[in-house]
Design a protein around this motif. Structure first.
Motif: not given
Length: 283
Positions: A225-245
């Motif tokens: 609701x406050x706007x847009x942020x650019x974030x990095x994607x983290x893909x781990x060796x086991x295939x799990x995907x996270x949004x960093x920061x």
């Protein structure tokens, strides 16, 4: 041509060197797809996750038209466009234009990455000089916050030590009630509650990725609701995907342990996720 499917709007344009300056004119028939109020700047993103920031302007004349300026020449160079190449754009309805390229000679989608893939937003000013957007920039509520304070990436640096959250933690108590918060009820989504041990990361549930055959670029836009942020994607060796920061999103929304966050995944026609829109429901 252009069309809208309700959540994203699409148009295509051939690249014609003789008519191409440092701007990209949007089709007049696309005017109805632009949001009001009009954003001052927009993000142009290749299917590989490279992004550029451009200025969106309204043109005068008998017929209302809009153009993206200050940066098109840079995109042409970075993507090595050739005359006659066809660019297919998808607009997320907010301020992000994703595009892919169909080569002129074969009309096959260009799969080769740009020679240099950057994880930073490239902003080209009117003087033609490139600037790297600072992590604390707040212009139009848009900032690159990949380099958050140390504790924000705590637990993400060592892939072998990070474990994905159990998908059982993802709540689906009332699907219909949750979908009312989505821009498009057909979009993939998931819900989460605050985990005090994992405030700095957002785990994308594996079942959502599998069910919708989703792909993720190196960077993604998070909209709240406050706007847009650019974030990095983290893909781990086991295939799990996270949004960093992701801790910055939680902090600026002052999310509480009793709140619920609904995360809507917006994607292109090729199931490449470009935006996560979050809605926080007070608990």
């Amino acid at each position: 041509g252009n069309y809208s499917d309700g959540s994203t709007s699409k148009f295509s344009k051939p690249y014609l060197p003789s008519e191409s300056g440092d701007d990209l004119m949007l089709p007049i028939s696309f005017n109805s797809c632009l949001p009001k109020p009009l954003p001052e700047t927009v993000i142009v993103r290749s299917i590989y996750g490279k992004v550029w920031k451009m200025v969106l302007r309204k043109c005068g004349g008998e017929v209302e038209s809009f153009v993206m300026v200050d940066g098109w020449k840079k995109i042409v160079r970075d993507e090595d466009l050739n005359g006659g190449d066809l660019l297919a754009f998808e607009f997320d309805g907010s301020r992000c234009f994703s595009f892919c390229i169909y080569e002129h000679e074969t009309m096959c989608k260009k799969l080769k990455r740009s020679s240099e893939q950057s994880e930073e937003i490239i902003e080209v000013g009117s003087d033609g000089e490139e600037e790297t957007q600072a992590s604390d920039e707040s212009d139009n509520d848009y900032a690159v916050e990949d380099d958050d304070v140390a504790e924000d990436d705590d637990g993400l640096e060592d892939e072998d030590e990070v474990e994905a959250e159990d998908d059982d933690d993802v709540k689906a108590e009332d699907d219909d009630d949750e979908r009312q918060y989505l821009d498009n009820h057909n979009n993939p989504y998931f819900t989460m509650t605050l985990n005090p041990k994992k405030k700095s990361q957002l785990h994308i549930p594996a079942h959502v990725i599998k069910d919708y055959d989703l792909n993720f670029p190196a960077r993604i836009t998070v909209v709240d609701q406050l706007g847009a942020l650019e974030k990095a994607i983290k893909i781990q060796k086991n295939g799990s995907i996270f949004v960093k920061g992701f801790g910055s999103v939680i902090r600026r929304n002052k999310m509480k342990m009793t709140d619920k966050m609904i995360c809507e995944l917006k994607r292109t026609g090729s199931n490449l996720v470009h935006t996560i829109k979050v809605n926080i429901i007070s608990g």
